[in-house]
Design an enzyme around this catalytic site. Structure first.
Site, PDB file in Angstrom:
ATOM      1  N   THR A  64      29.989  36.055  11.826  1.00 22.06           N
ATOM      2  CA  THR A  64      29.256  34.781  11.724  1.00 22.06           C
ATOM      3  C   THR A  64      28.309  34.614  12.918  1.00 22.06           C
ATOM      4  OG1 THR A  64      31.183  33.879  10.606  1.00 22.06           O
ATOM      5  CG2 THR A  64      29.513  32.309  11.318  1.00 22.06           C
ATOM      6  N   LYS A  84      36.845  25.583  -0.246  1.00 18.68           N
ATOM      7  CA  LYS A  84      37.142  25.318   1.168  1.00 18.68           C
ATOM      8  C   LYS A  84      38.472  24.598   1.220  1.00 18.68           C
ATOM      9  CE  LYS A  84      35.416  25.792   5.334  1.00 18.68           C
ATOM     10  NZ  LYS A  84      34.543  26.833   5.918  1.00 18.68           N
ATOM     11  N   ASP A 110      38.488  29.304   9.605  1.00 16.88           N
ATOM     12  CA  ASP A 110      37.436  28.360  10.005  1.00 16.88           C
ATOM     13  C   ASP A 110      37.945  27.775  11.323  1.00 16.88           C
ATOM     14  OD1 ASP A 110      34.871  26.864   8.807  1.00 16.88           O
ATOM     15  OD2 ASP A 110      36.096  25.326   9.742  1.00 16.88           O
ATOM     16  N   LYS A 121      35.663  31.001  -2.858  1.00 14.14           N
ATOM     17  CA  LYS A 121      35.720  31.700  -1.586  1.00 14.14           C
ATOM     18  C   LYS A 121      35.267  30.770  -0.488  1.00 14.14           C
ATOM     19  CE  LYS A 121      36.137  35.319   1.006  1.00 14.14           C
ATOM     20  NZ  LYS A 121      37.169  34.581   1.761  1.00 14.14           N
TER      21      LYS A 121
HETATM   22  P1  NDP Z   1      36.796  27.820  16.426  1.00 12.78           P
HETATM   23  O1  NDP Z   1      37.983  26.942  16.229  1.00 12.78           O
HETATM   24  O2  NDP Z   1      37.000  29.231  16.793  1.00 12.78           O
HETATM   25  O3  NDP Z   1      35.830  27.177  17.537  1.00 12.78           O
HETATM   26  C1  NDP Z   1      35.333  25.895  17.393  1.00 12.78           C
HETATM   27  C2  NDP Z   1      34.617  25.502  18.687  1.00 12.78           C
HETATM   28  O4  NDP Z   1      33.959  24.266  18.460  1.00 12.78           O
HETATM   29  C3  NDP Z   1      35.563  25.285  19.844  1.00 12.78           C
HETATM   30  O5  NDP Z   1      34.921  25.593  21.046  1.00 12.78           O
HETATM   31  C4  NDP Z   1      35.840  23.780  19.750  1.00 12.78           C
HETATM   32  O6  NDP Z   1      36.218  23.184  20.974  1.00 12.78           O
HETATM   33  C5  NDP Z   1      34.510  23.256  19.293  1.00 12.78           C
HETATM   34  N1  NDP Z   1      34.738  22.035  18.513  1.00 12.78           N
HETATM   35  C6  NDP Z   1      35.454  21.910  17.373  1.00 12.78           C
HETATM   36  N2  NDP Z   1      35.488  20.632  16.955  1.00 12.78           N
HETATM   37  C7  NDP Z   1      34.785  19.952  17.871  1.00 12.78           C
HETATM   38  C8  NDP Z   1      34.458  18.581  18.000  1.00 12.78           C
HETATM   39  N3  NDP Z   1      34.858  17.657  17.099  1.00 12.78           N
HETATM   40  N4  NDP Z   1      33.692  18.251  19.067  1.00 12.78           N
HETATM   41  C9  NDP Z   1      33.286  19.169  19.964  1.00 12.78           C
HETATM   42  N5  NDP Z   1      33.589  20.476  19.898  1.00 12.78           N
HETATM   43  C10 NDP Z   1      34.315  20.853  18.864  1.00 12.78           C
HETATM   44  O7  NDP Z   1      35.953  27.681  15.076  1.00 12.78           O
HETATM   45  P2  NDP Z   1      34.782  28.626  14.552  1.00 12.78           P
HETATM   46  O8  NDP Z   1      34.030  29.171  15.701  1.00 12.78           O
HETATM   47  O9  NDP Z   1      35.352  29.526  13.535  1.00 12.78           O
HETATM   48  O10 NDP Z   1      33.879  27.587  13.747  1.00 12.78           O
HETATM   49  C11 NDP Z   1      32.790  26.880  14.359  1.00 12.78           C
HETATM   50  C12 NDP Z   1      31.851  26.366  13.299  1.00 12.78           C
HETATM   51  O11 NDP Z   1      31.334  27.475  12.541  1.00 12.78           O
HETATM   52  C13 NDP Z   1      32.440  25.429  12.252  1.00 12.78           C
HETATM   53  O12 NDP Z   1      31.456  24.496  11.850  1.00 12.78           O
HETATM   54  C14 NDP Z   1      32.766  26.346  11.092  1.00 12.78           C
HETATM   55  O13 NDP Z   1      32.828  25.656   9.861  1.00 12.78           O
HETATM   56  C15 NDP Z   1      31.548  27.257  11.155  1.00 12.78           C
HETATM   57  N6  NDP Z   1      31.680  28.542  10.485  1.00 12.78           N
HETATM   58  C16 NDP Z   1      32.667  29.410  10.825  1.00 12.78           C
HETATM   59  C17 NDP Z   1      32.772  30.630  10.209  1.00 12.78           C
HETATM   60  C18 NDP Z   1      33.756  31.663  10.643  1.00 12.78           C
HETATM   61  O14 NDP Z   1      33.639  32.811  10.170  1.00 12.78           O
HETATM   62  N7  NDP Z   1      34.687  31.364  11.527  1.00 12.78           N
HETATM   63  C19 NDP Z   1      31.870  30.991   9.094  1.00 12.78           C
HETATM   64  C20 NDP Z   1      30.791  30.052   8.881  1.00 12.78           C
HETATM   65  C21 NDP Z   1      30.747  28.863   9.531  1.00 12.78           C
HETATM   66  P3  NDP Z   1      37.770  22.779  21.196  1.00 12.78           P
HETATM   67  O15 NDP Z   1      38.485  24.082  21.351  1.00 12.78           O
HETATM   68  O16 NDP Z   1      37.739  21.931  22.421  1.00 12.78           O
HETATM   69  O17 NDP Z   1      38.176  22.033  19.951  1.00 12.78           O
END
Ligand code: NDP
Length: 458
Positions: A222, A138, A178, A102
């Site tokens: 989350t 993953k 993700d 998962k």
């Molecule tokens: P989203 O794609 O919805 O949002 C990601 C955000 O982070 C965007 O604002 C993006 O900006 C920014 N971002 C991504 N990559 C970079 C980078 N290299 N440098 C700077 N900013 C960056 O993803 P999520 O919110 O779903 O996920 C965010 C984090 O949370 C990740 O680490 C993910 O693994 C973790 N996570 C998510 C879960 C979920 O349920 N969605 C569960 C548990 C953990 P931009 O749009 O400019 O790329």
């Protein structure tokens, strides 16, 4: 309190752990984020291995660090002009001792095997901490959705699943979203899976839309969970969220709902970011406007600032330069380095709750620990997402749908229990209930290790 990077005291490593770490590095060269994640966990396990030599004898560490199966595959697709593209798809099925594999799917140009292995490894301990009977996996691709049309995204998702479907199943492997994979992408993947297998197998994916077997509160889970974890940590010091100022990095799914819940609980979030820069809004981030910019229009963060007179858009420096009481890093791995940690400590930060996976570097984490800042690692603090995915699976299996209030209150209870379990393990093994890094790793590890022992050498 001033803490310098030179003050950091590394955790002592046993010979066994040192040998396993060396082997992991040797067998997966170049996978720095995977090595970092493994080292963070293994460096905390000394006291557990001392009390449980049977884990060492059964080679639990060696088996944990090796995925049960890992898949890499070609994802060909045709763009709107007729040009053919070839991306690479990944699924790492890491550990199924506690339940079916998962974990989410990430679409981002930086995705490679090491990234997916790091995320899959983290998932082992996170999923165990939820107590929901889920194993760890993953996946993802180096495909980059922004700038692509709806039709292109649909064709990519269909091609991705046309290869991956044979490895999925509600009892086998259950992906979710993700980075850059949300309900839209999951919808296209679910539709293609259903078409290929000729079954409405609701439990094969989580994060589905409410109208087609999704769960209430999954979208929010989350971010909400990371704030609940923060609240629990602060409560151990007799503090609450009321009247605090917060900084949240990112402005995607996790960040938006962390901001929403923080506001509900009385904390004002004054800054958030995306990969282009960050916004400071002393009046507090307007969540409705942020959702409109990010979720509806899928636009950049500067458009938020353009529509909000109290907001400033900044492209120099980092969102972590903004002074605040609490921080929720919710964007991506290693976004908060030791220099950011030092700045935050200088500004008097009380607590950090990781909404993202491993957003703080190892040196930043160590600095927070030395300075006595409460630090909630992602494997505990952001486990609310996958825990609610497990609730979605339960609803799918029972062909039912719980109310939003019911699901949200279960999420809150699960986060409370994860926090308590983490502290209990930190107190028992690390002799410091505030050592959440050790508590989360050990709390997850013991559950998985015991199941692996019981299930023999497989
Ligand atoms: P989203 O794609 O919805 O949002 C990601 C955000 O982070 C965007 O604002 C993006 O900006 C920014 N971002 C991504 N990559 C970079 C980078 N290299 N440098 C700077 N900013 C960056 O993803 P999520 O919110 O779903 O996920 C965010 C984090 O949370 C990740 O680490 C993910 O693994 C973790 N996570 C998510 C879960 C979920 O349920 N969605 C569960 C548990 C953990 P931009 O749009 O400019 O790329």
């Amino acid at each position: 309190m001033t803490v310098l990077a030179t003050d950091i005291r590394p955790r002592p490593l046993s010979d066994h752990v040192t040998t396993v770490l060396r082997s992991v590095r040797h067998r997966s060269p170049g996978e720095e984020v995977f090595h970092q994640a493994v080292e963070e966990v293994l460096s905390t396990l000394g006291p557990v291995l001392e009390r449980h030599p049977e884990y060492v004898e059964a080679r639990i560490l060696e088996r944990l660090c090796e995925p049960e199966r890992q898949l890499m595959f070609r994802v060909p697709w045709v763009d709107d002009t007729g040009q053919i593209h070839v991306n690479r798809g990944y699924r790492v099925e890491f550990n199924s001792a506690l339940g079916p594999f998962k974990g989410g799917l990430r679409f981002h140009p930086t995705v490679d095997l090491g990234t997916i292995r790091f995320l899959g490894f983290e998932q082992i301990f996170k999923n165990a901490l939820t107590g929901q009977g889920i194993g760890a996996g993953k996946g993802g691709s180096d495909f980059d959705p922004p700038g692509r049309s709806e039709a292109e995204i649909m064709r990519f998702c269909q091609s991705f699943v046309t290869e991956l479907y044979r490895h999925l199943g509600e009892h086998t492997d259950i992906p979710a979203g993700d980075i850059r994979v949300g309900v839209r992408e999951l919808g296209y993947m679910f539709g293609q899976y259903k078409r290929i297998v000729n079954r409405f197998e609701a439990g094969v994916l989580t994060g589905k839309g409410i109208g087609w077997a999704g769960s209430h509160a999954r979208t929010e889970a989350t971010g909400y969970g990371a704030v609940f974890f923060l609240r629990e940590m602060l409560a151990t010091r007799g503090k609450n969220l009321d009247g605090l100022r917060a900084v949240v990095s990112g402005s995607g799914n996790v960040a938006i709902y962390a901001i929403e819940k923080a506001h509900e609980l009385g904390t004002t979030v004054i800054a958030c970011s995306d990969s282009g820069g960050y916004v400071v809004d002393e009046n507090g981030i307007d969540v409705a406007l942020l959702k409109d910019v990010k979720e509806v229009r899928r636009a950049r963060l500067f458009e938020y600032a353009a529509a909000r007179p109290s907001a400033t858009y900044v492209t120099e420096g980092s969102v972590f330069d903004v002074a605040c009481d609490v921080v929720l890093p919710c964007a991506t791995q290693n976004e908060l380095g030791h220099e950011h940690a030092a700045t935050l400590i200088r500004h008097g930060v009380l607590a950090v709750s990781e909404g993202a996976n491993m957003p703080c570097t190892a040196r930043a984490v160590a600095l927070f620990r030395e300075a006595g800042v409460l630090f909630g690692p992602g494997k505990a603090a952001n486990a609310g997402g996958v825990a609610t995915s497990a609730l979605e699976m339960q609803q799918n299996a029972a062909r039912t749908s719980w109310s939003r209030a019911e699901t949200a209150s279960r999420l809150e209870e699960i986060m409370r229990e994860i926090h308590a379990h983490t502290r209990r393990n930190a107190a028992t093994y690390a002799e410091d209930p505030d050592d959440y890094v050790a508590g989360a790793a050990i709390g997850g590890f013991v559950r998985v290790a015991d199941a692996m022992l019981a299930q023999g050498v497989v």
